[in-house]
Structure formats: C-alpha cells, structure tokens
Design an enzyme around this catalytic site. Structure first.
Site, PDB file in Angstrom:
ATOM      1  N   HIS A  98      40.668  36.286  43.693  1.00 16.61           N
ATOM      2  CA  HIS A  98      41.493  37.431  43.308  1.00 16.61           C
ATOM      3  C   HIS A  98      40.885  38.189  42.141  1.00 16.61           C
ATOM      4  O   HIS A  98      41.567  38.943  41.439  1.00 16.61           O
ATOM      5  CB  HIS A  98      42.927  36.986  43.027  1.00 16.61           C
ATOM      6  CG  HIS A  98      43.736  36.897  44.293  1.00 16.61           C
ATOM      7  ND1 HIS A  98      43.356  37.509  45.461  1.00 16.61           N
ATOM      8  CD2 HIS A  98      44.899  36.281  44.581  1.00 16.61           C
ATOM      9  CE1 HIS A  98      44.249  37.268  46.406  1.00 16.61           C
ATOM     10  NE2 HIS A  98      45.195  36.518  45.900  1.00 16.61           N
ATOM     11  N   ASP A 156      52.141  37.068  36.238  1.00 20.00           N
ATOM     12  CA  ASP A 156      53.176  37.737  37.047  1.00 20.00           C
ATOM     13  C   ASP A 156      53.101  37.307  38.511  1.00 20.00           C
ATOM     14  O   ASP A 156      54.107  37.283  39.208  1.00 20.00           O
ATOM     15  CB  ASP A 156      52.977  39.262  37.004  1.00 20.00           C
ATOM     16  CG  ASP A 156      53.228  39.805  35.626  1.00 20.00           C
ATOM     17  OD1 ASP A 156      53.786  39.072  34.790  1.00 20.00           O
ATOM     18  OD2 ASP A 156      52.857  40.965  35.384  1.00 20.00           O
ATOM     19  N   GLU A 269      58.408  42.206  29.272  1.00 21.08           N
ATOM     20  CA  GLU A 269      57.307  43.052  29.756  1.00 21.08           C
ATOM     21  C   GLU A 269      57.779  44.497  29.718  1.00 21.08           C
ATOM     22  O   GLU A 269      58.832  44.816  29.155  1.00 21.08           O
ATOM     23  CB  GLU A 269      56.853  42.633  31.158  1.00 21.08           C
ATOM     24  CG  GLU A 269      56.075  41.324  31.154  1.00 21.08           C
ATOM     25  CD  GLU A 269      55.136  41.152  32.348  1.00 21.08           C
ATOM     26  OE1 GLU A 269      54.998  42.084  33.158  1.00 21.08           O
ATOM     27  OE2 GLU A 269      54.539  40.058  32.465  1.00 21.08           O
TER      28      GLU A 269
END
Ligand code: FAD
Length: 505
Positions: A98, A156, A269
């Site tokens: 990723h 996240d 956040e």
C-alpha cells in the site's frame, strides 16, 4: 483516509487505462536460487504483476521472483545468500503493497510477501501481543478485541501490515494521546541485511530497535513486533462538527489534544471540504445534507472537526457528561454537528466500507498521487493561506480527502528514525487525491507547487510516506539524523540490499 464520493468524482472513466501510465522499470530477469537453499521463488506472471505494482499506481517495478516464506528462518536464509552468494540481488519486504511510489518493490530482486507470515499471540497478562510482521492491523484488532484488549494507536485504514506501518510511523487520530504506532512497541525481532535474526528493544540492541522504527525498511525485516495492549472499549460516540472559521477550528482542535483522558476525547482528526471538490455530506442526517452542501458552496472552505469518545456501559453517565461539556465549549457552527454511536471495531475499521464500495466500482486501483505533510503549529496559518486558499482552492477541481489535524510531539521518541517537525505541536496534512490517467501529472504538479511554496516561504514541513529521488532531499529530510541513519545502514545492511524502492542509498 478514503472518502467514497470524492474519490469517485474524477476517476470513473479512465480506470481501464491504468497500465499505460504506471511508470515502468525495464527488468524482468528471473532469479534462480541454488537447490541447497531449499527456497521456492514464485515467478508466475500473476504473482510478479502483483508484486510490481502498489496502491499509488504510478510506478511499475518488476522483481525477479517472490518469496512466500513459511518461517522467518527462510527470510534469513535468503538474505544470507543474497549478502554472501555470488549472485547479488536486492530484497524488498512487502506488506500489502500500500505504498505510493514503489517503496516495497525491487527491480530484478526478490520481493518477500510478508503476509505469508501472519500470526498473533496475546500474552497471558494481556499487556501485549506478539505479532508477525506481515499481519494486518485489522486482524490484530479482531483477535485482541475478542479477548477484551486492543492496541492503543491506529491508522485510519487497517488493511495494512504491522511491519509496513512500523517502518513508516503509523499515524492517526489517537496519537495525540498515545503516540504513533512506533511509540507503542516493546520489542522486535529483526532480520538484518546480513541475514542475522536479532531481538531488539530499548535495552537490547537499541541501535537496531530505534533505527527500524520509522526506518523505511532500511536496516532489517521486522518478523515480530511486541505491541502494547490496553482495555478494548465496547463502543464509540463519533462526532463531526463544521466550522467556517479556520482559527476557531484549529483552536478547538488544539484544545482537544491538550486534554487528559478523563476530560477529553479519545480520537481527534479533521478534514477540509472545498467548493471545488465533491462534498460528502453522508455523515449528516438526510434532512441536513443540503444545508451542509450549501454551507460549503457559500464559504468555499468548510472545516470538519472529527472526534470520538470510547465507552463501555451506556448507563454510566461519565461519557455523556464529558461530551456534553465539550460540545458546549467548542465553537462549531450552531446546528452543524452529527453523532454516530458505533461498535469500537466498526469505528476503527470505518474505511473498510468505502474500500468495498470503491472496489465494487473498480475505482480502488486508480493512481493515488498523495502528499502527506507535517506542518509546525506556528506556521499552520501561513500554510493554510498559501496552500489551501492560494493553491488548492484555485484548482478547477479537487478529488479525494484533505486531512487536517494537530498532534503532540512529546509522544514521539527522537531516537527513532521517523522525522517530525521541531515543535511541540504539529499538524498532519494529508492531501489524498485520487487521479486518472488524464490528470495524474496535473495533481503531481500541484503537489510540487505546494512543496516549493513551503520551501520558499520557510515553512518547515516534514513529509510522510515520501519518495525522494535525489540524495540531497533525503539528507535534508533526515537533517541532523542523516549521519546516524547512514551509519546504521552500514552496520545492519552494508551491501544495501534492503528496501531499495525507497531510493535512499
Ligand atoms: P508496504 O507498502 O508493503 O511497505 C512499506 C515499506 O515498508 C516498504 O519500504 C517495505 O519494503 C517496508 N516493509 C514492509 N514490511 C516490512 C517489514 N515486515 N519489515 C521491514 N520493512 C517492511 N498510514 C498511516 O500512518 N496512517 C493512516 O491513517 C494511513 N491510512 C492509509 C489509508 C490507505 C487507504 C492506504 C492505502 C494507506 C494508508 N496509510 C496510512 C499508509 C500506510 O501506512 C503505508 O501504505 C505503509 O506503507 C503500510 O502499508 P503496507 O503494509 O502495505 O506496507
């Protein structure tokens, strides 16, 4: 980090063109290992193709083979051979791939598929879990939560590997209180570039321990990490509040990250919604969604403060009292607040639903020219004016998510390789754009313009998940730590075999 509607906006039509714009490496050399090593390299086209690409979808780098290890001893054997054998080849550990720019790839060398070695053991006292480097965080959460415990710091998105995030930092909305994931590791087993397996911790082989945390895979392959656990709460009250005033937004965020456990929230956040992007209003009730969309249209930029408070027992009033008090003291636009009450697992795994949806629309595997920055608190207003207002808002359109939230430096350990700004509070700014073959270069140019603006204005940013191709940029990034970083490379990976996709050495 994904935001479904925004991502869909600009990319629908051109997905099928992907292979034509991934920058490609030339090598397709297949590696043959001696039989005595007793290691099988996979070289079938499908495995090689997967290992050649990553989430960024802007590079394609072909390895000579892929190892799916059945034990960490196999990795050690491979590295000993690479370091001492006649045939020199480099080696890249790969979690989920990723990365954004080929950081887990190797041209003509061996990619090690670390997910072949996933394993989780929770200690008897439930204070920590020993986790194999290729394990995905979502599996760590599932396994530990079943036993009533949980790691304390989260990214996240959870479908990324433990070894992959520990090689970067592992950042998210809990780190203002608990530090990034690299601050919540007690010890590691690491296979160095010489093929040695070493246990390390702050007491044992500390040079390797601190080097590997945020070390971009340069000093060794993490085969096991001992992760700190705490009580796993049952549920989360998850809020989003809207602001039109940047100063009020940052003031409230900074106040929230200064509070302690009892009076404050567990997760902070924030995001920006801009009128030149598609505005996702889905967190708000249907009756409010058009009001939210109008707000963004009228103000050009709206700021979303996102917080969560965990709890176990709904009949205990403390959680409600804390939230009540907080929401009364925050300066969000009256009426623009929405709350979801969700299981702890669902809150942490919230990006999964968006991934599923994007995959079903074939919109997950598109180019992601992301730019992740840390910005010192004292320069956040200059950054906002110069970057958000003068660059991003002036684009014809934007796609993806723009994250914006502060965190505390005192939760990081300066002995680790990870680099952050030199201020007590700094902001995480994640410009997570999705692109198409038509606009990927345009987005990359905008990213370059942002970096140039910061440089010219003296804004002392640090990049996260960065990819530099010039040595001077790496030296600049590590600053006073560069000497130690290169010494560690000479010590633990003298032949410079590991993670060459980072392009550091
Ligand atoms: P890979 O991309 O496979 O590898 C990353 C680097 O680490 C490579 O250099 C690789 O060689 C090296 N490496 C991999 N495994 C090991 C190992 N066991 N030992 C040593 N080196 C190793 N990051 C955050 O911090 N916070 C977020 O909230 C966040 N959200 C994300 C959301 C999405 C949708 C995506 C795609 C990524 C997100 N990330 C986030 C980024 C993520 O941390 C990076 O992609 C990271 O590289 C981990 O991914 P991975 O496990 O696939 O590692």
């Amino acid at each position: 980090m994904a935001n479904l509607r925004l991502m869909i906006t600009l990319i629908t039509v051109l997905v099928y063109l992907l292979p034509s714009f991934a920058k490609s490496s030339e090598s397709t050399k297949v590696i043959t290992l001696p039989k005595s090593l007793n290691l099988t390299l996979l070289t079938d086209p499908s495995t090689i193709s997967t290992a050649s690409h990553d989430y960024g979808n802007v590079t394609a780098v072909t390895p000579g083979g892929v190892l799916c290890p059945s034990s960490s001893a196999e990795i050690s054997r491979l590295l000993r051979y690479a370091a001492n054998g006649d045939t020199i080849f480099q080696v890249a550990a790969r979690g989920q791939g990723h990365s954004l720019n080929g950081q887990a790839s190797v041209s003509g060398g061996v990619v090690i598929n670390m997910t072949c070695l996933a394993d989780i053991t929770v200690s008897e006292d439930k204070e920590y879990a020993d986790v194999a480097g290729g394990t995905l965080w979502v599996d760590v959460l599932r396994e530990t939560a079943e036993q009533g415990v949980s790691p304390v710091s989260w990214t996240d998105y959870l479908h990324i590997s433990v070894g992959g995030t520990l090689s970067n930092a592992g950042i998210g909305g809990q780190m203002f209180r608990n530090g990034p994931q690299i601050s919540n590791v007690l010890e590691l087993d690491v296979i160095t570039g010489k093929g040695e397996t070493l246990a390390c911790s702050p007491q044992l082989n500390p040079e390797l321990f601190y080097g590997v945390l945020g070390g971009l895979g340069q000093f060794g392959i993490i085969s096991r990490a001992r992760i700190v656990l705490n009580h796993a709460p049952k549920r989360a009250k998850w809020f989003k509040m809207l602001y039109s005033d940047f100063t009020a937004f940052t003031k409230d965020q900074e106040s929230l990250i200064s509070m302690n456990n009892d009076t404050g929230v567990d997760y902070v956040e924030g995001q920006q919604l801009m009128s030149n992007g598609i505005v996702d209003t889905s967190f708000f009730p249907p009756s409010d969604q058009s009001k939210v969309a109008d707000l963004v249209k009228n103000h050009s930029i709206i700021y979303v403060l996102e917080v969560a408070k965990y709890y176990d027992d709904p009949t205990v009033p403390t959680t409600g009292q804390v939230i009540d008090k907080l929401t009364k003291t925050l300066s969000y636009l009256p009426g623009f607040i929405s709350m979801h009450d969700v299981p702890y697992f669902d809150f942490l795994n919230r990006v999964q639903a968006e991934e599923d949806k994007l995959r079903s629309l074939a919109l997950w595997e598109v180019p992601h020219p992301w730019l992740n920055l840390y910005v010192p608190k004292t320069q956040i207003l200059d950054f906002h004016n110069g970057v958000v207002k003068d660059i991003l808002l002036k684009q014809n359109s934007t796609s993806g998510v723009a994250l914006f939230y502060p965190t505390n430096r005192n939760k990081w350990d300066n002995r680790m390789s990870a680099m952050i700004p030199d201020e007590d509070v700094f902001y995480v700014v994640g410009l997570l754009q999705s692109a198409s073959s038509q606009n990927v270069q345009e987005v990359e140019s905008v990213n370059e313009a942002i970096i140039s603006f910061c440089k010219d204005s003296g804004i002392k940013i640090k990049q996260y998940l960065m990819h530099f191709t010039r040595k001077e940029d790496w030296v600049g990034h590590f600053g006073s730590k560069w000497g130690a970083f290169s010494k560690r490379k000479d010590l633990f990976d003298p032949k410079k075999l590991l993670s060459p996709g980072q392009d550091i050495f």
